[in-house]
Design an enzyme around this catalytic site. Structure first.
Site, PDB file in Angstrom:
ATOM      1  N   LYS A   1      25.518  20.609 -44.818  1.00 44.82           N
ATOM      2  CA  LYS A   1      24.825  20.461 -43.520  1.00 44.82           C
ATOM      3  C   LYS A   1      23.832  21.863 -43.266  1.00 44.82           C
ATOM      4  O   LYS A   1      22.531  21.701 -43.242  1.00 44.82           O
ATOM      5  CB  LYS A   1      25.674  20.191 -42.422  1.00 44.82           C
ATOM      6  CG  LYS A   1      24.854  20.243 -40.952  1.00 44.82           C
ATOM      7  CD  LYS A   1      25.809  20.036 -39.861  1.00 44.82           C
ATOM      8  CE  LYS A   1      26.588  21.077 -39.119  1.00 44.82           C
ATOM      9  NZ  LYS A   1      25.526  21.809 -38.399  1.00 44.82           N
ATOM     10  N   ASN A   2      24.672  22.881 -43.113  1.00 45.86           N
ATOM     11  CA  ASN A   2      23.972  23.933 -42.928  1.00 45.86           C
ATOM     12  C   ASN A   2      22.968  24.552 -43.741  1.00 45.86           C
ATOM     13  O   ASN A   2      21.918  25.347 -43.467  1.00 45.86           O
ATOM     14  CB  ASN A   2      24.935  25.046 -42.291  1.00 45.86           C
ATOM     15  CG  ASN A   2      25.486  24.740 -40.801  1.00 45.86           C
ATOM     16  OD1 ASN A   2      24.796  23.828 -40.303  1.00 45.86           O
ATOM     17  ND2 ASN A   2      26.482  25.106 -40.434  1.00 45.86           N
TER      18      ASN A   2
ATOM     19  N   ARG B   1      20.322  22.382 -32.823  1.00 42.48           N
ATOM     20  CA  ARG B   1      19.978  24.024 -32.754  1.00 42.48           C
ATOM     21  C   ARG B   1      19.139  24.176 -33.946  1.00 42.48           C
ATOM     22  O   ARG B   1      18.387  25.265 -33.910  1.00 42.48           O
ATOM     23  CB  ARG B   1      21.457  24.163 -33.166  1.00 42.48           C
ATOM     24  CG  ARG B   1      21.793  25.995 -33.435  1.00 42.48           C
ATOM     25  CD  ARG B   1      22.046  26.551 -32.265  1.00 42.48           C
ATOM     26  NE  ARG B   1      22.197  27.996 -32.324  1.00 42.48           N
ATOM     27  CZ  ARG B   1      21.400  28.835 -31.233  1.00 42.48           C
ATOM     28  NH1 ARG B   1      20.870  28.336 -30.236  1.00 42.48           N
ATOM     29  NH2 ARG B   1      21.489  30.006 -31.391  1.00 42.48           N
TER      30      ARG B   1
ATOM     31  N   CYS C   1      25.553  22.798 -30.241  1.00 37.74           N
ATOM     32  CA  CYS C   1      26.915  22.636 -29.924  1.00 37.74           C
ATOM     33  C   CYS C   1      27.009  24.221 -28.572  1.00 37.74           C
ATOM     34  O   CYS C   1      26.258  24.971 -28.922  1.00 37.74           O
ATOM     35  CB  CYS C   1      27.870  23.055 -30.774  1.00 37.74           C
ATOM     36  SG  CYS C   1      28.097  21.775 -31.661  1.00 37.74           S
TER      37      CYS C   1
ATOM     38  N   ARG D   1      23.885  31.288 -26.797  1.00 35.73           N
ATOM     39  CA  ARG D   1      23.673  31.503 -28.320  1.00 35.73           C
ATOM     40  C   ARG D   1      21.921  31.987 -28.485  1.00 35.73           C
ATOM     41  O   ARG D   1      21.224  31.117 -28.653  1.00 35.73           O
ATOM     42  CB  ARG D   1      23.768  30.180 -29.261  1.00 35.73           C
ATOM     43  CG  ARG D   1      25.271  29.850 -29.019  1.00 35.73           C
ATOM     44  CD  ARG D   1      25.366  28.309 -29.675  1.00 35.73           C
ATOM     45  NE  ARG D   1      25.171  28.554 -31.056  1.00 35.73           N
ATOM     46  CZ  ARG D   1      25.290  27.410 -31.809  1.00 35.73           C
ATOM     47  NH1 ARG D   1      25.375  26.146 -31.420  1.00 35.73           N
ATOM     48  NH2 ARG D   1      25.408  27.594 -33.360  1.00 35.73           N
ATOM     49  N   PRO D   2      21.983  33.254 -28.105  1.00 36.32           N
ATOM     50  CA  PRO D   2      20.592  33.792 -28.108  1.00 36.32           C
ATOM     51  C   PRO D   2      19.678  33.782 -29.520  1.00 36.32           C
ATOM     52  O   PRO D   2      20.521  33.454 -30.327  1.00 36.32           O
ATOM     53  CB  PRO D   2      20.597  35.289 -27.681  1.00 36.32           C
ATOM     54  CG  PRO D   2      22.087  35.416 -27.908  1.00 36.32           C
ATOM     55  CD  PRO D   2      22.776  34.160 -27.835  1.00 36.32           C
TER      56      PRO D   2
ATOM     57  N   ASP E   1      33.480  27.876 -38.016  1.00 32.38           N
ATOM     58  CA  ASP E   1      33.403  26.549 -38.104  1.00 32.38           C
ATOM     59  C   ASP E   1      34.726  25.850 -38.561  1.00 32.38           C
ATOM     60  O   ASP E   1      34.727  24.628 -38.660  1.00 32.38           O
ATOM     61  CB  ASP E   1      32.227  26.010 -38.953  1.00 32.38           C
ATOM     62  CG  ASP E   1      30.987  26.488 -38.399  1.00 32.38           C
ATOM     63  OD1 ASP E   1      30.786  26.770 -37.246  1.00 32.38           O
ATOM     64  OD2 ASP E   1      29.743  26.567 -39.116  1.00 32.38           O
TER      65      ASP E   1
ATOM     66  N   ARG F   1      27.154  14.218 -36.175  1.00 32.62           N
ATOM     67  CA  ARG F   1      26.170  15.074 -36.462  1.00 32.62           C
ATOM     68  C   ARG F   1      26.407  15.791 -37.851  1.00 32.62           C
ATOM     69  O   ARG F   1      25.477  16.190 -38.584  1.00 32.62           O
ATOM     70  CB  ARG F   1      26.076  16.253 -35.560  1.00 32.62           C
ATOM     71  CG  ARG F   1      25.668  15.689 -33.967  1.00 32.62           C
ATOM     72  CD  ARG F   1      25.311  16.922 -33.126  1.00 32.62           C
ATOM     73  NE  ARG F   1      25.042  18.041 -34.374  1.00 32.62           N
ATOM     74  CZ  ARG F   1      25.425  19.425 -34.013  1.00 32.62           C
ATOM     75  NH1 ARG F   1      26.121  19.655 -32.881  1.00 32.62           N
ATOM     76  NH2 ARG F   1      25.116  20.414 -34.739  1.00 32.62           N
TER      77      ARG F   1
HETATM   78  N1  EPU Z   1      23.653  35.901 -32.398  1.00 33.29           N
HETATM   79  C1  EPU Z   1      22.615  36.704 -31.299  1.00 33.29           C
HETATM   80  N2  EPU Z   1      21.246  36.795 -31.327  1.00 33.29           N
HETATM   81  C2  EPU Z   1      20.700  35.888 -32.542  1.00 33.29           C
HETATM   82  C3  EPU Z   1      21.281  35.376 -33.186  1.00 33.29           C
HETATM   83  C4  EPU Z   1      22.832  35.384 -33.227  1.00 33.29           C
HETATM   84  O1  EPU Z   1      23.246  37.129 -30.507  1.00 33.29           O
HETATM   85  O2  EPU Z   1      19.301  36.192 -32.550  1.00 33.29           O
HETATM   86  C5  EPU Z   1      24.702  35.964 -31.957  1.00 33.29           C
HETATM   87  C6  EPU Z   1      25.174  34.533 -31.959  1.00 33.29           C
HETATM   88  O3  EPU Z   1      25.374  34.110 -30.216  1.00 33.29           O
HETATM   89  C7  EPU Z   1      26.789  34.398 -32.230  1.00 33.29           C
HETATM   90  C8  EPU Z   1      26.503  35.259 -33.447  1.00 33.29           C
HETATM   91  O4  EPU Z   1      25.314  36.123 -33.328  1.00 33.29           O
HETATM   92  O5  EPU Z   1      27.418  35.039 -31.243  1.00 33.29           O
HETATM   93  C9  EPU Z   1      26.213  34.532 -34.928  1.00 33.29           C
HETATM   94  O6  EPU Z   1      25.453  33.483 -34.588  1.00 33.29           O
HETATM   95  P1  EPU Z   1      24.704  32.907 -35.835  1.00 33.29           P
HETATM   96  O7  EPU Z   1      23.310  33.197 -35.607  1.00 33.29           O
HETATM   97  O8  EPU Z   1      25.103  33.210 -37.221  1.00 33.29           O
HETATM   98  O9  EPU Z   1      25.034  31.261 -35.592  1.00 33.29           O
HETATM   99  P2  EPU Z   1      23.835  30.195 -35.706  1.00 33.29           P
HETATM  100  O10 EPU Z   1      22.866  30.304 -36.728  1.00 33.29           O
HETATM  101  O11 EPU Z   1      23.324  29.750 -34.334  1.00 33.29           O
HETATM  102  C10 EPU Z   1      25.022  28.974 -37.491  1.00 33.29           C
HETATM  103  C11 EPU Z   1      25.726  27.627 -37.965  1.00 33.29           C
HETATM  104  C12 EPU Z   1      26.767  27.361 -37.016  1.00 33.29           C
HETATM  105  C13 EPU Z   1      27.830  28.513 -37.277  1.00 33.29           C
HETATM  106  C14 EPU Z   1      27.361  29.667 -37.444  1.00 33.29           C
HETATM  107  C15 EPU Z   1      27.865  30.760 -37.873  1.00 33.29           C
HETATM  108  C16 EPU Z   1      23.462  26.286 -38.272  1.00 33.29           C
HETATM  109  C17 EPU Z   1      22.718  25.231 -37.793  1.00 33.29           C
HETATM  110  N3  EPU Z   1      24.503  26.647 -37.368  1.00 33.29           N
HETATM  111  O12 EPU Z   1      24.876  29.062 -36.288  1.00 33.29           O
HETATM  112  O13 EPU Z   1      27.167  26.037 -37.362  1.00 33.29           O
HETATM  113  O14 EPU Z   1      28.906  28.473 -36.511  1.00 33.29           O
HETATM  114  O15 EPU Z   1      25.884  29.831 -38.008  1.00 33.29           O
HETATM  115  O16 EPU Z   1      28.585  30.577 -39.190  1.00 33.29           O
HETATM  116  O17 EPU Z   1      23.481  26.572 -39.320  1.00 33.29           O
HETATM  117  C18 EPU Z   1      28.535  24.108 -37.252  1.00 33.29           C
HETATM  118  O18 EPU Z   1      28.166  23.574 -38.291  1.00 33.29           O
HETATM  119  O19 EPU Z   1      29.340  23.435 -36.505  1.00 33.29           O
HETATM  120  C19 EPU Z   1      27.860  25.150 -36.492  1.00 33.29           C
HETATM  121  C20 EPU Z   1      28.054  25.310 -35.163  1.00 33.29           C
END
Ligand code: EPU
Length: 430
Positions: A22-23, A93, A117, A122-123, A307, A399
């Protein structure tokens, strides 16, 4: 109101085939916007997240053909600079990848801040920092991310991420492939889907190196061309079925996996007493005796994935002894614990820590899926529990898990999906 109804307490047996990641798919589909020509993407999981992204691409004018349930052809050559639909964008997202793709392709972007989610804040400041380093002006105005490249286009730069972010790493990569010069991402995420996106872009003519390490180098090219690409298997879907066998018992061959991606999950399940045997592209999981306690701390890859945190919690809820989970990625990813407790689990949560004292058995009741992986945990709990479990809000589960009902039924689970009429709501007085 759609629900899953499970009659649990039966071990699982047979073979389950894992779908595409998925991701990876949710980044690769928006990245198709960069390509001049037709790209054929195979092993795309047919889940609501990918359907939504295809709908967004379609609304932007992409020509899309679904050649089979998991093979999609996309041609974005004639897409003209246009916005992605707010209503659709807010539901997912991964729509943040359209920011990088639009900036990279058209030199400007306007995308509503993404949904997804709810695990606390989640900035996307690190994504924005990356685009700014390449010369873009980016602001968040009235809930929209608005950005524009300088007149002469984006120019590569060196970006050191403040924290390891999957989304920022992949979004900066998408934005940088068509910029001039070299972009270097330091402290990059190393997840398998980061490598998959790089491989996809390279198959279409990009020059990305170092993906899978913490320094990724992107040498900008003038254009990307069409081609064919097959998405890797989903690490988390595979882990979810592995945890299901560990919790409910039985003996299952999980096939179409990359065992290396599963190392951390396999090791934890072994530590808890499951037998995990690796083959070239499959893993057998067997669990006969009661699981043992263990501790888990979630970390970026190759650490234990956040995850998989709710799913392993179900195993711990049934294990002998006291287990501790430390969640180090998100602020609030323990909301599901209240639902597990309703099934008889003994869990104490303190902010980013969950202390789980294993019980002999869980008992079925009505629970709700708080988010995608929390929903997967409810399914696992329902499979392991005595009696009937009803899971509400299954839209979250759908999803990210392709054909979950069919796959579990093939393993002998008694699970069905029902469409319950919505309750008649009468306006409340006062
Ligand atoms: N973060 C920041 N600023 C940013 C980006 C991230 O502070 O600009 C923080 C987040 O708040 C979090 C950490 O850094 O505390 C890691 O966030 P990350 O950016 O890695 O997460 P994401 O890209 O929002 C993706 C996956 C998530 C998965 C995370 C971590 C997608 C669409 N989502 O999220 O997947 O939990 O990486 O591996 O790829 C899921 O599949 O269930 C899911 C939530």
């Amino acid at each position: 109101m759609k629900q899953y109804i499970l009659n649990g307490g039966k071990p699982l047996s047979g073979v389950v085939t894992i779908s595409g990641a998925k991701n990876a798919a949710v980044a690769i589909l928006p990245a198709a916007l960069l390509i001049n020509g037709t790209c054929r993407i195979e092993n795309v999981p047919d889940i609501s997240d990918t359907r939504l992204l295809l709908e967004i691409l379609d609304s932007m004018g992409a020509v899309i053909h679904r050649l089979s349930p998991n093979t999609i052809e996309i041609n974005c050559s004639h897409v003209r600079d246009c916005e992605a639909s707010d209503a659709l964008v807010r539901r997912i997202r991964a729509s943040y990848y359209f920011i990088g793709a639009q900036l990279g392709r058209f030199g400007h972007t306007r995308v509503a801040l993404p949904g997804g989610c709810n695990f606390g804040p989640r900035p996307i400041d690190q994504h924005i920092k990356g685009f700014q380093t390449m010369g873009a002006e980016v602001e968040v105005i009235n809930g929209y991310v608005c950005g524009s490249a300088p007149k002469d286009g984006l120019v590569g730069g060196r970006i050191n991420l403040d924290m390891v972010s999957v989304g920022a790493t992949m979004n900066i990569m998408i934005c940088a492939v068509l910029s001039s010069g070299i972009t270097i991402i330091e402290n990059a995420a190393k997840e398998p889907h980061v490598v998959d996106l790089a491989n996809f872009l390279n198959a279409m003519g990009a020059k990305v190196s170092g993906a899978g390490t913490d320094v990724i180098k992107i040498r900008g090219v003038k254009a990307l061309h069409g081609g064919s690409y097959t998405i890797i298997p989903d690490q988390i879907e595979a882990g979810t079925y592995m945890a299901a066998v560990a919790a409910a018992g039985g003996n299952v061959l999980v096939q179409n996996v990359i065992p290396k991606h599963m190392d951390c999950i396999s090791a934890k399940l072994r530590e808890m007493g499951a037998r995990v045997t690796e083959y070239d592209d499959s893993i057998r999981v067997e669990r006969v005796n009661r699981l043992r306690r263990a501790n888990v701390k979630t970390l970026p890859y190759p650490g234990f994935p956040t995850d998989m945190q709710p799913q392993i919690a179900v195993c711990m809820a049934l294990a002998n002894g006291v287990s501790v989970i430390t969640e180090s990625i998100y602020d609030t990813r323990f909301r599901y614990c209240a639902e597990l407790s309703r099934m008889g689990a003994n869990i104490k949560v303190d902010t980013k820590l969950a202390v789980i004292t294993g019980v002999e058995e869980l008992t079925g009741c009505t629970v709700h899926a708080c988010d995608l992986r929390a929903g997967a945990a409810m399914v696992i709990a329902g499979l392991a529990a005595k009696g009937t479990t009803i899971i509400e809000d299954i839209k979250y589960i759908e999803r990210g898990y392709e054909n979950i009902i069919e796959k579990l039924r093939d393993l002998g689970a008694d699970i069905r999906r029902i469409d319950k009429p919505d309750p008649i709501t009468t306006p409340s007085a006062g």
